[in-house]
Design an enzyme around this catalytic site. Sequence first.
Site, PDB file in Angstrom:
ATOM      1  CG  ASP A  34      -2.059   0.926   1.155  1.00 40.87           C
ATOM      2  OD1 ASP A  34      -2.277   1.497   0.059  1.00 40.87           O
ATOM      3  OD2 ASP A  34      -2.765   1.116   2.158  1.00 40.87           O
ATOM      4  N   GLY A  35       0.348   2.314  -0.615  1.00 40.86           N
ATOM      5  CA  GLY A  35       1.006   3.616  -0.546  1.00 40.86           C
ATOM      6  C   GLY A  35       1.624   4.092  -1.846  1.00 40.86           C
ATOM      7  CG  ASN A  36       2.079   1.481  -5.162  1.00 40.59           C
ATOM      8  OD1 ASN A  36       2.917   1.271  -4.303  1.00 40.59           O
ATOM      9  ND2 ASN A  36       1.638   0.535  -5.982  1.00 40.59           N
ATOM     10  CG  HIS A  51       0.098   1.939  -9.323  1.00 38.48           C
ATOM     11  ND1 HIS A  51      -0.148   1.595  -8.014  1.00 38.48           N
ATOM     12  CD2 HIS A  51      -0.991   2.659  -9.736  1.00 38.48           C
ATOM     13  CE1 HIS A  51      -1.341   2.072  -7.656  1.00 38.48           C
ATOM     14  NE2 HIS A  51      -1.859   2.728  -8.673  1.00 38.48           N
ATOM     15  CB  SER A  79      -8.603  -5.480  -3.896  1.00 40.67           C
ATOM     16  OG  SER A  79      -9.271  -4.267  -4.144  1.00 40.67           O
ATOM     17  CD1 TRP A  83     -12.708  -5.236 -10.115  1.00 39.99           C
ATOM     18  CD2 TRP A  83     -11.849  -4.591 -12.073  1.00 39.99           C
ATOM     19  NE1 TRP A  83     -12.070  -6.322 -10.681  1.00 39.99           N
ATOM     20  CE2 TRP A  83     -11.542  -5.957 -11.881  1.00 39.99           C
ATOM     21  CE3 TRP A  83     -11.406  -3.966 -13.249  1.00 39.99           C
ATOM     22  CZ2 TRP A  83     -10.806  -6.707 -12.807  1.00 39.99           C
ATOM     23  CZ3 TRP A  83     -10.689  -4.716 -14.170  1.00 39.99           C
ATOM     24  CH2 TRP A  83     -10.390  -6.058 -13.949  1.00 39.99           C
ATOM     25  CG  LEU A 145       9.377 -17.044  -3.546  1.00 43.21           C
ATOM     26  CD1 LEU A 145       9.087 -17.061  -2.048  1.00 43.21           C
ATOM     27  CD2 LEU A 145       9.845 -15.663  -3.982  1.00 43.21           C
ATOM     28  CG  LEU A 209      -6.655  -8.396   7.658  1.00 47.54           C
ATOM     29  CD1 LEU A 209      -7.427  -9.605   8.166  1.00 47.54           C
ATOM     30  CD2 LEU A 209      -5.415  -8.879   6.901  1.00 47.54           C
TER      31      LEU A 209
HETATM   32  C1  FPP Z   1      -2.019   0.154  -3.324  1.00 46.63           C
HETATM   33  O1  FPP Z   1      -1.522   1.463  -3.277  1.00 46.63           O
HETATM   34  C2  FPP Z   1      -1.424  -0.560  -4.442  1.00 46.63           C
HETATM   35  C3  FPP Z   1      -2.118  -1.137  -5.446  1.00 46.63           C
HETATM   36  C4  FPP Z   1      -3.590  -1.127  -5.540  1.00 46.63           C
HETATM   37  C5  FPP Z   1      -1.429  -1.784  -6.571  1.00 46.63           C
HETATM   38  C6  FPP Z   1      -0.279  -2.653  -6.208  1.00 46.63           C
HETATM   39  C7  FPP Z   1       0.620  -2.769  -7.381  1.00 46.63           C
HETATM   40  C8  FPP Z   1       1.965  -2.748  -7.291  1.00 46.63           C
HETATM   41  C9  FPP Z   1       2.670  -2.704  -6.009  1.00 46.63           C
HETATM   42  C10 FPP Z   1       2.800  -2.788  -8.502  1.00 46.63           C
HETATM   43  C11 FPP Z   1       3.421  -4.118  -8.774  1.00 46.63           C
HETATM   44  C12 FPP Z   1       2.453  -5.077  -9.317  1.00 46.63           C
HETATM   45  C13 FPP Z   1       2.773  -6.181 -10.002  1.00 46.63           C
HETATM   46  C14 FPP Z   1       1.707  -7.072 -10.474  1.00 46.63           C
HETATM   47  C15 FPP Z   1       4.162  -6.543 -10.342  1.00 46.63           C
HETATM   48  P1  FPP Z   1      -2.537   2.674  -3.474  1.00 46.63           P
HETATM   49  O2  FPP Z   1      -2.613   2.982  -4.915  1.00 46.63           O
HETATM   50  O3  FPP Z   1      -3.843   2.353  -2.828  1.00 46.63           O
HETATM   51  O4  FPP Z   1      -1.793   3.812  -2.691  1.00 46.63           O
HETATM   52  P2  FPP Z   1      -2.462   5.005  -1.878  1.00 46.63           P
HETATM   53  O5  FPP Z   1      -3.227   4.368  -0.734  1.00 46.63           O
HETATM   54  O6  FPP Z   1      -1.285   5.798  -1.405  1.00 46.63           O
HETATM   55  O7  FPP Z   1      -3.355   5.757  -2.822  1.00 46.63           O
END
Ligand code: FPP
Length: 255
Positions: A34-36, A51, A79, A83, A145, A209
């Site tokens: 989380d946190g992208n 991302h 998740s 969508w 793994l 969760l």
């Molecule tokens: C949540 O952060 C992250 C996601 C919904 C996407 C996860 C995807 C990756 C980590 C990239 C790598 C993926 C693959 C398949 C190699 P958020 O967007 O909810 O962050 P925020 O809460 O700061 O908005």
Amino acid sequence: MSIRLPFFKRKSSTETKQQYKLKNVPNHVAIIMDGNGRWAKKRGLPRIDGHKEGMDAVQNTVRAATDHGIKILTLFAFSTENWKRPKLEVDYLMRLPKEYLQTYLPELIEKNVRVETIGDFDALPQHTKEAVLDAKERTKDNDGLLLNFAINYGSRHEIVEALKQIVHDVNENKIDVDHINDNILEDYLYTKGLVDPDLLIRTSGEKRLSNFLLWQCAYSEFWFTDVLWPDFNKEVFIQALLDYQNRVRRYGGIK
Ligand code: FPP
């Protein structure tokens, strides 16, 4: 970042791979990455840049997991609720598995990693499915793994689908209602055959969760960090593994 590692034996400084020896490594680590979006926002960048950066954090985590002999790494990549995000972002997230695999599949093969997924796979776009199926096929005989991507995964959906299938099998006389127990139900989940996560990590400071592995995390140890996913690296992962060393798992019993 420099951290103290009191539970590791330091090995030869020339050794590059496994610098530290953990005494109690979790078999199965699950991560809510989380946190992208916040990572990108802090830098004035579009969310998708977060991302993209998160992709490299995935690979660094895979490297650390293989170095430390972790058996299963389950990563929450998308998740059933994601969508709802803007189409541009969803489209980008659906292209990420292909981009990740184009870049890193050779290294995964070299590291004896097997790629798998959990989630509603059929509902994914064709191009996503093709890239992932190709990786699954090319890594299916690897016994290192297990890199398990949760894509279009939602725990409630998983449990509801399992229930529907169980009812169906009861009606077909394949199972007896009186024989249904934890083990039978687990056979109907996406995670059939996998040990439950020993350690669940969530980045970005959130402590929930979010519909991830609700059944499977009944006795998992949780570890939270404020680090945003794109900044997650081997050192942070080792902090989580170190913390896990001290957990006393009682499963409802007493020590
Ligand atoms: C949540 O952060 C992250 C996601 C919904 C996407 C996860 C995807 C990756 C980590 C990239 C790598 C993926 C693959 C398949 C190699 P958020 O967007 O909810 O962050 P925020 O809460 O700061 O908005």
